[in-house]
Design a protein around this motif. Structure first.
Motif, PDB file in Angstrom:
ATOM      1  N   TYR A 139      74.668  25.055  11.677  1.00 29.85           N
ATOM      2  CA  TYR A 139      73.497  26.350  11.594  1.00 29.85           C
ATOM      3  C   TYR A 139      72.287  25.930  12.375  1.00 29.85           C
ATOM      4  O   TYR A 139      71.849  26.558  13.137  1.00 29.85           O
ATOM      5  CB  TYR A 139      73.366  26.939  10.433  1.00 29.85           C
TER       6      TYR A 139
ATOM      7  N   PRO B 139      71.079  32.053   7.256  1.00 34.67           N
ATOM      8  CA  PRO B 139      70.962  32.697   6.015  1.00 34.67           C
ATOM      9  C   PRO B 139      70.012  33.960   5.889  1.00 34.67           C
ATOM     10  O   PRO B 139      69.886  34.671   4.774  1.00 34.67           O
ATOM     11  CB  PRO B 139      70.525  31.555   5.116  1.00 34.67           C
TER      12      PRO B 139
ATOM     13  N   SER C  48      77.003  38.735   2.446  1.00 37.93           N
ATOM     14  CA  SER C  48      76.683  37.899   1.299  1.00 37.93           C
ATOM     15  C   SER C  48      77.102  38.656   0.181  1.00 37.93           C
ATOM     16  O   SER C  48      77.483  38.153  -0.933  1.00 37.93           O
ATOM     17  CB  SER C  48      75.086  37.328   1.183  1.00 37.93           C
TER      18      SER C  48
END
Ligand code: HEM
Length: 146
Positions: free
Chosen positions: A2, A67, A73
């Protein structure tokens, strides 16, 4: 993984910003200055197309890794994402508007190639690249980036 992609996306954005700005100014100057379309005009518009398409691929990759993108999520409802300015920017506005930016660059580039004379070529490039440029500037996360 990431972090590496985040850094590449962040630095490549400087190149995209620079080249799309140059290509837009060049198209506007060509159109209003009634210049003859030259190979360097083709090169700068093509370069803008290439760097922005590469950024699209990097952006798509980071979309599934960041994120800040919370679609996957399962924690947030759509309403919660839309109410929060930061979440809305990274989850909705930035990806959508940047894809639109690249769509405008792509259409402008391919339409200008089909025109046979200088003024219509510059006119198409000036219209589509200026719209793309404004869209891009409107949804860069300036505060987090600079
Ligand atoms: C013209 C194309 C694009 C430009 C100029 C651009 C530019 C940027 C910039 C400057 C940042 C902030 C980087 C930082 O804070 O260091 C960013 C973040 C981000 N971009 Fe893009 N972007 C483009 C296209 C896309 C696309 C097409 C997507 C997804 C489909 C995307 C998804 C993201 C995401 C998810 C972040 C947040 C990454 C993180 O910090 O975790 N971008 N972009």
């Amino acid at each position: 993984m990431y972090q590496a992609i985040q850094i590449v996306h962040s630095y490549w954005a400087y190149l995209v910003l620079l080249i799309v700005t140059l290509a837009t100014i060049n198209a506007l100057a060509g159109f209003f200055g009634k210049r003859e379309y030259a190979p360097k005009d083709f090169r700068v518009s093509l370069f803008a197309l290439i760097v922005s398409h590469i950024q699209l691929l990097i952006g798509l990759a980071i979309f599934f890794l960041s994120p800040l993108v919370v679609w996957f999520s399962g924690t947030y409802k759509v309403g919660e994402i839309m109410k929060d300015a930061t979440l809305r920017l990274y989850n909705v506005e930035h990806p959508t508007v940047m894809i639109l930016t690249i769509v405008f660059i792509t259409i402008g580039y391919s339409k200008h190639k089909k025109k046979l004379t200088s003024t219509p070529k510059f006119k198409i490039l000036a219209i589509f690249y200026t719209i793309a440029w404004i869209l891009m500037l409107s949804r860069i996360p300036w505060a987090q980036w600079f």
